[in-house]
Design an enzyme around this catalytic site. Structure first.
Site, short mmCIF file in Angstrom:
data_model
loop_
_atom_site.label_atom_id
_atom_site.label_comp_id
_atom_site.label_asym_id
_atom_site.label_seq_id
_atom_site.Cartn_x
_atom_site.Cartn_y
_atom_site.Cartn_z
NE ARG A 214 -12.83 -82.58 35.20
CZ ARG A 214 -13.09 -81.33 34.94
NH1 ARG A 214 -14.06 -80.71 35.60
NH2 ARG A 214 -12.42 -80.66 34.04
N GLY A 215 -10.04 -81.34 37.59
CA GLY A 215 -9.69 -79.94 37.42
C GLY A 215 -8.64 -79.59 38.46
CB ALA A 216 -5.26 -78.11 38.12
NE ARG B 54 -6.03 -87.34 37.28
CZ ARG B 54 -6.76 -86.71 36.36
NH1 ARG B 54 -7.79 -85.97 36.71
NH2 ARG B 54 -6.45 -86.80 35.08
CD GLN C 275 -12.29 -84.82 30.48
OE1 GLN C 275 -12.34 -85.06 29.27
NE2 GLN C 275 -11.24 -85.14 31.22
CG ASP D 291 -4.34 -80.39 34.47
OD1 ASP D 291 -4.94 -80.86 35.46
OD2 ASP D 291 -4.90 -80.11 33.40
CG ASN E 96 -5.14 -78.05 29.48
OD1 ASN E 96 -5.49 -77.98 30.66
ND2 ASN E 96 -6.00 -77.89 28.49
CE LYS E 97 -8.05 -83.90 30.89
NZ LYS E 97 -7.61 -85.00 31.78
#
Length: 349
Positions: free
Chosen positions: A46-48, A89, A195, A236, A246-247
């Site tokens: 995960r993570g763009a 995603r 996270q 993201d 973002n998250k």
């Protein structure tokens, strides 16, 4: 060690399994595009930036596993794999960006099956190497914003684990630390998948950077009481006007920081910018399994009633007026973002 690596001998991608950190450090092997799409969906990776490069490798896996020597059939398989990976995603634009880049850079090899297989691997490898270099440049620019002795709130995970290596927002903090600046990090847990508590805290421990974990709803207290000098988080997707997806929780953090006159910086590579979208309301927001919220336990028991329902958006949008600056590999962008951001995405030659 990189978050994800290509094994040239076996034609496989190897990635760190981020679902089980910090309890165990294990790696997962992806052998097909389908394996890669599932690893993106279930957040093994995960993570763009990391999922963008993963998608590029996933397209390479599709061609290496394809049982055909027809160049036309291979190209169709490349497009199919790209569509599969893009859908894994929806919010992170790096997925679509990576797929489109692979297709564009493989176009000259389209007439030969052997050349196409060789080219797709070369493109993915180049993208991985570029990600590391881009993150180092981001971190160098961002570290200039940190003063010796700063306490920083960091949301989610934006370190080496969210990229191929080094990181974005956490990379900035790491760079400042390696420059000899004394920094202290308040790590948002980042619910519901934690996270921050799991991954960011683990990375900071590796770097020996002082930190304390806080629950997301504590951030306002520390901001209001003057104990925090900066807020950093990743992105993201960033729209043309500088709105940042973002998250989940980033928006509330930015609101509290803005109310207390604490600078807020979003940190990302320019591949995360989507100039085709005018503002953040146009960004698709991923809704994940409600059990990520409902399944939480406390003292060995499930927290919620058995018949409880939940909502679980994975991201929120921070409006540009709450942001002090946007940190990219081409420098720090300041308002008005709608005027300045495009110049950083397409810097003058």
């Amino acid at each position: 060690m990189r978050t994800l690596e290509w094994n040239a001998e076996s034609g496989e991608m190897i990635m760190i399994d981020q679902r089980i950190l910090p309890a165990r450090f294990e790696r997962v092997i992806c052998r097909t595009a389908e394996d890669t799409a599932e690893a993106i969906r279930n957040m093994t990776v995960r993570g763009a930036p990391a999922i963008g490069v993963s998608a590029a490798y996933g397209m390479a896996l599709a061609l290496l596993r394809a049982r055909t020597d027809s160049a036309d059939a291979l190209w169709a398989e490349l497009e199919r794999a790209g569509a599969l990976l893009t859908a894994a995603r929806p919010t992170a634009v790096n997925l679509a960006w990576a797929v489109q880049r692979v297709l564009a850079e493989c176009q000259p090899a389209r007439g030969s099956a052997a050349a196409l297989r060789e080219q797709v691997v070369a493109v993915a490898e180049r993208m991985a190497d570029e990600d590391v270099e881009v993150n180092r440049r981001i971190s160098t620019f961002g570290a200039e914003l940190i003063q010796d002795g700063d306490t920083i709130i960091h949301h989610c995970n934006t370190g080496a684990l969210a990229t191929v290596d080094w990181g974005t927002a956490l990379g900035v903090i790491r760079m400042a630390h390696e420059q000899g600046k004394r920094v202290h990090v308040l790590v948002d847990e980042t619910r519901p998948r934690l996270q921050g508590a799991r991954l960011t805290a683990w990375e900071l421990s590796q770097y020996r950077i002082p930190y304390e974990i806080i629950s997301d709803n504590m951030a306002g207290h520390f901001l209001r009481s003057g104990q925090v000098q900066k807020v950093f988080f990743g992105a993201d997707r960033v729209t043309a006007n500088g709105d940042v997806a973002n998250k989940i929780g980033s928006y509330m953090l930015a609101l509290a920081a803005h109310s207390n006159h604490v600078p807020v910086y979003s940190v990302f590579p320019t591949s995360t910018v989507d100039l085709s979208l005018a503002h953040g309301d146009l960004i698709p927001i991923e809704e994940r399994d409600p059990m990520e919220v409902l399944g939480l336990e406390f003292e060995g028991q499930r927290v919620t009633p058995a018949d409880a329902q939940a909502r679980n958006p994975a991201f929120d949008v921070t409006p540009n007026h709450l942001l002090t600056g946007l940190v990219t590999e081409n420098g720090v962008v300041y308002p008005p973002f709608v005027e300045h951001l495009p110049r950083f995405v397409r810097p003058a030659a």
